[in-house]
Design a protein around this motif. Structure first.
Motif, short mmCIF file in Angstrom:
data_model
loop_
_atom_site.label_atom_id
_atom_site.label_comp_id
_atom_site.label_asym_id
_atom_site.label_seq_id
_atom_site.Cartn_x
_atom_site.Cartn_y
_atom_site.Cartn_z
N ILE A 1 11.14 16.80 11.89
CA ILE A 1 12.33 17.13 12.87
C ILE A 1 13.26 17.15 12.07
N SER A 2 14.08 18.03 10.99
CA SER A 2 15.67 17.96 10.10
C SER A 2 15.87 19.24 10.13
N HIS A 3 17.45 19.06 10.10
CA HIS A 3 18.50 20.17 9.94
C HIS A 3 18.90 20.40 8.08
N ASN A 4 18.44 18.93 7.29
CA ASN A 4 18.62 19.24 6.34
C ASN A 4 17.42 20.35 5.29
N MET A 5 17.97 21.04 4.98
CA MET A 5 17.10 22.32 4.46
C MET A 5 16.59 21.15 3.15
N GLY A 6 17.58 21.12 2.37
CA GLY A 6 17.04 20.44 1.13
C GLY A 6 15.85 19.71 1.57
N ASP A 7 16.22 18.24 2.55
CA ASP A 7 14.75 17.76 2.43
C ASP A 7 13.33 18.34 3.02
N ILE A 8 13.77 19.46 4.01
CA ILE A 8 12.77 20.10 4.19
C ILE A 8 12.01 20.84 3.30
N LYS A 9 12.63 21.45 1.85
CA LYS A 9 12.33 22.85 1.16
C LYS A 9 11.59 21.38 0.07
N ALA A 10 11.37 19.75 -0.09
CA ALA A 10 11.51 19.39 -0.56
C ALA A 10 9.79 19.11 -0.48
N VAL A 11 9.28 18.36 0.89
CA VAL A 11 8.42 18.02 0.77
C VAL A 11 7.60 18.57 2.71
N ALA A 12 8.50 19.41 3.11
CA ALA A 12 7.16 20.59 4.60
C ALA A 12 6.27 21.55 3.77
N THR B 1 0.54 -1.19 0.33
CA THR B 1 0.21 -0.24 -0.09
C THR B 1 0.89 1.22 0.03
N LEU B 2 2.19 1.49 1.02
CA LEU B 2 2.40 2.74 1.12
C LEU B 2 4.23 2.51 -0.61
N SER B 3 3.79 1.56 -1.24
CA SER B 3 4.63 1.21 -2.53
C SER B 3 6.18 1.05 -1.91
N ILE B 4 6.31 0.05 -1.14
CA ILE B 4 7.79 -0.27 -0.05
C ILE B 4 8.51 -1.19 -0.74
N ARG B 5 10.12 -1.13 -1.21
CA ARG B 5 9.80 -2.77 -1.77
C ARG B 5 11.44 -2.94 -0.03
N ILE B 6 10.79 -4.10 0.24
CA ILE B 6 11.65 -5.15 0.56
C ILE B 6 11.65 -6.23 0.08
N PRO B 7 13.03 -6.81 0.39
CA PRO B 7 12.78 -7.86 -1.29
C PRO B 7 12.32 -9.41 -0.48
N ASP B 8 12.35 -9.13 1.02
CA ASP B 8 12.33 -10.22 2.16
C ASP B 8 11.88 -9.96 3.17
N VAL B 9 10.39 -9.85 3.36
CA VAL B 9 9.87 -9.91 4.62
C VAL B 9 10.86 -10.30 5.93
N ARG B 10 11.34 -11.37 5.64
CA ARG B 10 11.74 -12.61 7.02
C ARG B 10 13.07 -12.31 6.59
N VAL B 11 13.85 -11.49 6.79
CA VAL B 11 15.08 -10.99 6.60
C VAL B 11 15.50 -10.33 7.79
N PRO B 12 16.48 -10.68 8.63
CA PRO B 12 16.02 -9.87 10.09
C PRO B 12 17.06 -8.38 9.51
N VAL B 13 16.63 -7.38 10.24
CA VAL B 13 16.68 -5.78 10.30
C VAL B 13 18.23 -5.46 10.26
N LEU C 1 11.80 10.89 1.00
CA LEU C 1 10.83 11.72 1.60
C LEU C 1 9.04 11.36 0.89
N ASP C 2 9.47 10.53 -0.60
CA ASP C 2 9.00 9.99 -1.15
C ASP C 2 7.38 9.51 -0.93
#
Length: 259
Positions: A199-210, A129-141, A183-184
């Motif tokens: 909460i972030s110090h990265n102004m590029g990330d902030i400008k991209a999504v906030a 649903t969130l378009s998150i790609r995890i190859p194997d959900v049974r692999v240890p994190v 960020l997506d």
């Protein structure tokens, strides 16, 4: 008509012994909005997150949830309201797989036995649903990349279907590609109607999504800015306490001397 905030802080203050960490802080976060909380070190950002998440309750002030004054004294209070927090350390169990981490403390049982099939199904559905790609959900994190670990932590926080998500420096240890994917995901959460405090110090990330930027300086509000209209110099000046002219002058001088 203005949209009612999901969460509103009115005059919130917090003291630790002789240290006044927060002073009369005001903050509003609406559904479908990303608010970036910025400030220098010791500005009060972490303390404010702890107040909202119930880890360190406020000493003074009013907290409103959908217009109703409430009290957040414990993390369970925040969770019951629909507030989820993903801290920078992620609090993952490296020896458990993705499914085990998502359902840790929320295990599904059937006839008194862990229903591993159902938990895996729900894990795959949520990731899809969130378009998150995890190859194997049974692999240890422990075997996952930093970006994958971060999205697993965020996915885990969404199991309780929160309305407000607090993200503490989510891209701090990520590479460029992993940051872009995260960020997506934040944009997807906003599009689904969640309120997000980033909460972030990265102004590029902030400008991209906030959508808005709230600045704390020495535990006090020091400006709220619209990302589309505020200049980076204005925001930095608010963070540091310098004047716009001084910040702009340094930027110009740096450009002129750059080889």
């Amino acid at each position: 008509m203005a949209v009612q905030p999901l969460l509103a802080l009115r005059g919130v203050s917090k003291r630790f012994a002789a240290v006044q960490a927060l002073v009369d802080v005001e903050l509003e976060i609406r559904g479908g909005e990303v608010v970036a909380l910025v400030g220098d070190n010791a500005a009060g950002k972490s303390t404010l997150v702890k107040v909202i998440s119930g880890v360190g309750p406020a000493d003074l002030g009013v907290i409103e949830w959908r217009g109703t004054p409430i009290q957040i004294k414990r993390p369970q209070d925040a969770q019951l309201l629909g507030i989820a927090t993903v801290y920078q350390d992620l609090a993952m169990c490296d020896n458990l797989d993705v499914v085990g981490n998502l359902f840790l403390g929320r295990e599904i049982h059937r006839l008194g036995v862990l229903d591993e099939v159902e938990m895996e199904r729900r894990t795959r559905d949520l990731l899809h649903t969130l378009s998150i790609r995890i190859p194997d959900v049974r692999v240890p994190v422990a075997a996952l990349s930093g970006g994958q670990r971060q999205v697993v932590a965020i996915t885990r926080s969404l199991l309780g279907e929160p309305r407000l998500l607090l993200l503490d420096e989510p891209t701090a240890s990520l590479g460029v590609e992993q940051t872009s994917q995260l960020l997506d995901l934040i944009e997807q959460l906003r599009d689904r109607g969640l309120g997000v405090l980033l909460i972030s110090h990265n102004m590029g990330d902030i400008k991209a999504v906030a959508d808005r930027i709230a600045v704390l300086r020495l535990g006090r509000n020091n400006g709220v800015f619209d990302v589309n209209t505020a200049s980076q110099e204005q925001i930095i000046a608010s963070i540091t306490g310098a004047s716009d002219n001084a910040v702009g002058h340094r930027s110009t001088r740096a450009e002129e001397t750059w080889p």
